[in-house]
Design an enzyme around this catalytic site. Structure first.
Site, PDB file in Angstrom:
ATOM      1  N   ARG A  71       7.478  -0.306  -7.867  1.00  0.00           N
ATOM      2  CA  ARG A  71       7.006  -1.581  -7.309  1.00  0.00           C
ATOM      3  C   ARG A  71       5.704  -1.307  -6.568  1.00  0.00           C
ATOM      4  O   ARG A  71       5.694  -0.603  -5.547  1.00  0.00           O
ATOM      5  CB  ARG A  71       8.073  -2.177  -6.381  1.00  0.00           C
ATOM      6  CG  ARG A  71       7.729  -3.551  -5.830  1.00  0.00           C
ATOM      7  CD  ARG A  71       8.873  -4.099  -4.991  1.00  0.00           C
ATOM      8  NE  ARG A  71       8.604  -5.453  -4.517  1.00  0.00           N
ATOM      9  CZ  ARG A  71       7.952  -5.726  -3.383  1.00  0.00           C
ATOM     10  NH1 ARG A  71       7.540  -4.745  -2.588  1.00  0.00           N
ATOM     11  NH2 ARG A  71       7.732  -6.989  -3.030  1.00  0.00           N
ATOM     12  N   LYS A  87       2.926   2.131   1.885  1.00  0.00           N
ATOM     13  CA  LYS A  87       3.787   2.206   3.068  1.00  0.00           C
ATOM     14  C   LYS A  87       3.172   3.105   4.137  1.00  0.00           C
ATOM     15  O   LYS A  87       2.339   3.970   3.869  1.00  0.00           O
ATOM     16  CB  LYS A  87       5.182   2.713   2.680  1.00  0.00           C
ATOM     17  CG  LYS A  87       5.980   1.746   1.791  1.00  0.00           C
ATOM     18  CD  LYS A  87       6.467   0.534   2.551  1.00  0.00           C
ATOM     19  CE  LYS A  87       7.146  -0.510   1.654  1.00  0.00           C
ATOM     20  NZ  LYS A  87       8.465  -0.093   1.191  1.00  0.00           N
TER      21      LYS A  87
END
Length: 288
Positions: free
Chosen positions: A256, A221
């Site tokens: 994840r 991210k």
């Protein structure tokens, strides 16, 4: 801490969460933020998924529509054309647990019929609430994610988590989804800036107030790039592994990730630390 350490899934599968598990990201898309186009064909996606299993993935999360900001929305038919052949092929080739990354009830229903075990909804069952009914009917595991997109957020980050996810849990309960089938995801990066993502990490343990296992989706991210100076998403795997160690210590159960091997090792280190902390805390005080 979570009230249950097992995740009950479709097909009678039960996933033990005691030591944490890895969910591999399998994007069957041309435009995902990190690996768009790399696994957009069925054969490439299946090969990548099987490689992830070899590297230690417990779950394969199959997605047919990018959720990055500004991504083009696809039709239900396009999404299904991408993901269903991959799920059908994987069911024939591996015993790994399969997750469908969708907010559409129809896609979820077809994916479970094809052999998937989990529904992973980035809208927390609030875009198409019927998706919760699909989970209830099929016995599928249901991951409800927090998002701030398309609405006004509350000023306090954790208060907004509680506001949004409480509504998601109400939808799931009304549909009859079993408590043991539910996992929550605080939604790193979804209408959150870098400062909010970092605060969410620091305050992650506060989310145990819900009493459900928590999924952490920090992989590659933007906020990791901000901390590390890595502008290319695929170069953020070491930073991602660092968040895995920290969030495991804060009680996250599912991770994840794009790079399974790196995070397998990170999770092993975090688990070793946690187990030794528990051992040392249980020893009698030998000081005179």
């Amino acid at each position: 801490m979570p009230a249950h350490r097992q995740w009950h899934l479709a097909g009678g599968r039960v996933l033990d969460l005691e030591d944490g598990v890895l969910m591999a990201i399998v994007n069957v898309t041309p435009d995902s933020f990190s690996d768009g186009g790399r696994h957009s064909g069925t054969d490439a996606a299946v090969a990548h998924a099987l490689a992830c299993v070899e590297e230690g993935a417990h779950i394969l999360d199959i997605g047919g529509e990018s959720s990055r900001p500004g991504a083009t929305e696809v039709t239900a038919a396009e999404e299904q054309d991408r993901v269903l052949p991959v799920i059908e092929a994987l069911v024939r080739q591996t015993d790994a647990i399969i997750s469908i990354d969708t907010y559409r009830a129809e896609t979820a229903q077809l994916a479970i019929a094809a052999g998937a075990h989990i529904i992973n909804d980035v809208h927390g069952a609030q875009r198409e609430p019927d998706i919760a009914a699909v989970a209830a009917r099929t016995g599928a595991g249901l991951c409800l994610m927090h998002t701030g997109r398309g609405r006004e957020k509350l000023p306090d980050l954790v208060a907004d988590q509680r506001h949004f996810l409480s509504r998601s849990l109400e939808i799931a309960a009304s549909a009859g989804v079993a408590r043991e089938a539910i996992v929550l995801d605080p939604g790193f990066g979804f209408a959150k800036d870098a400062a909010e993502d970092l605060e969410l990490m620091v305050r992650f343990a506060e989310l145990h107030v819900f009493g459900y296992p928590l999924l952490a989706g920090t992989s590659r991210k933007r906020f990791i790039g901000g901390m590390t100076g890595r502008t290319v998403a695929a170069e953020r795997d070491v930073g991602t592994a660092a968040t895995t160690v920290y969030l495991r210590q804060q009680g996250a159960s599912i991770f994840r990730v794009h790079n399974v091997a790196n995070n397998r090792d990170a999770l092993a280190v975090a688990n070793a630390i946690l187990k030794d902390e528990k051992r040392l805390s249980s020893k009698p005080d030998l000081q005179p």
